[in-house]
Design an enzyme around this catalytic site. Sequence first.
Site, PDB file in Angstrom:
ATOM      1  N   GLU A  28       0.827  -1.219   0.000  1.00 52.42           N
ATOM      2  CA  GLU A  28       0.000   0.000   0.000  1.00 52.42           C
ATOM      3  C   GLU A  28       0.855   1.259   0.000  1.00 52.42           C
ATOM      4  O   GLU A  28       1.922   1.287   0.610  1.00 52.42           O
ATOM      5  CB  GLU A  28      -0.908   0.000   1.238  1.00 52.42           C
ATOM      6  CG  GLU A  28      -1.892  -1.151   1.256  1.00 52.42           C
ATOM      7  CD  GLU A  28      -2.807  -1.132   2.480  1.00 52.42           C
ATOM      8  OE1 GLU A  28      -2.776  -0.167   3.262  1.00 52.42           O
ATOM      9  OE2 GLU A  28      -3.561  -2.115   2.641  1.00 52.42           O
ATOM     10  N   GLU A  52      -8.635   2.025  -4.485  1.00 54.52           N
ATOM     11  CA  GLU A  52      -9.709   1.657  -3.544  1.00 54.52           C
ATOM     12  C   GLU A  52     -10.464   2.892  -3.065  1.00 54.52           C
ATOM     13  O   GLU A  52      -9.876   3.868  -2.580  1.00 54.52           O
ATOM     14  CB  GLU A  52      -9.118   0.898  -2.340  1.00 54.52           C
ATOM     15  CG  GLU A  52     -10.204   0.535  -1.321  1.00 54.52           C
ATOM     16  CD  GLU A  52      -9.817  -0.530  -0.316  1.00 54.52           C
ATOM     17  OE1 GLU A  52      -8.718  -1.086  -0.410  1.00 54.52           O
ATOM     18  OE2 GLU A  52     -10.650  -0.806   0.570  1.00 54.52           O
TER      19      GLU A  52
HETATM   20  O1  KIV Z   1      -6.495  -7.126   1.609  1.00 55.03           O
HETATM   21  C1  KIV Z   1      -7.355  -6.930   0.752  1.00 55.03           C
HETATM   22  O2  KIV Z   1      -8.373  -7.631   0.655  1.00 55.03           O
HETATM   23  C2  KIV Z   1      -7.158  -5.820  -0.172  1.00 55.03           C
HETATM   24  C3  KIV Z   1      -8.279  -5.512  -1.128  1.00 55.03           C
HETATM   25  C4  KIV Z   1      -9.247  -4.635  -0.458  1.00 55.03           C
HETATM   26  C5  KIV Z   1      -7.777  -4.940  -2.407  1.00 55.03           C
HETATM   27  O3  KIV Z   1      -6.153  -5.174  -0.143  1.00 55.03           O
END
Ligand code: KIV
Length: 286
Positions: free
Chosen positions: A120, A187
Amino acid sequence: MARTKRKPTIPNFLEMKRQGKRFTMVTAYDYAFATQVDKTDIEMILVGDSAAMVMLGYENTLPIDMDTLILLGKAVVKGAPNTFIVGDMPFLSYEVSAEKAVENAGRMMKEAGVDCVKLEGGVEVADTVAAIVKAGIPVMGHIGLTPQSSSQLGGFRVQGKDLTAAEKLLEDALALEEAGSFCIVLEAIPNPVAQVITEKLTVPSLGIGAGPHCDAQVLVMHDLLGLFDRFVPKFVKQYAQLGKDVVAAFSKFDEEVKAGTFPDDEHSYHVSEAVEREILEHLRKL
Ligand code: KIV
């Protein structure tokens, strides 16, 4: 004729973007569900750190660690040999230093056997992404609502709602592409922001709560199957209500056990009447 599914590759995903063909990703965290996904045309599985919430019951994604995600990743890789598997990098596995990030991303690839890692952040992680890619490990980016920073973001909130924030998201996306990310999750951002980011990227955008203009879409498995009822985000479509079916099945089992109707003859092992008599007589005397 039997269906044949072949695991797609990163060049396949880039080609799909060029040709305007959409693809799909869903999360999975164990062997049983991975085998079901592998029977469909879904191209990618994310072994997401969302496992912390939907599998382990935590309030957010922070508590899950490398060892747990590697263990879940191994199970998914075994269950879905024909699907491209993405291993999520947990909180603090890549922020401390680029060296630590490469080491942990390498563990995810070597030990879990996934096809790429996901982490991220935008501009602030671009150097880390570049270091991991330089080590030969493909990286999927993730911007917008980044759950690992939900405390900093003030909760699980829509991002990029004003011009400054939207411009920052575009900068983040372009920095990740420049650093070598082959695909970027967007997201919880408004449709037009995702639309322009998707137009400007040469790598695919993968939307979750980012509208229909993204090159691909992802949903958390428990959300789409109706297995997680703590909260349902606006962007989630529930394609099944498995939670209700599961409760009904457990209740029926319980009811039949208590009524003495399970196990019945069909679900029991038998011997001939003569042998049965012999066994009962012999064992009762002991
Ligand atoms: O961990 C997860 O499920 C994610 C999704 C929301 C893309 O990062």
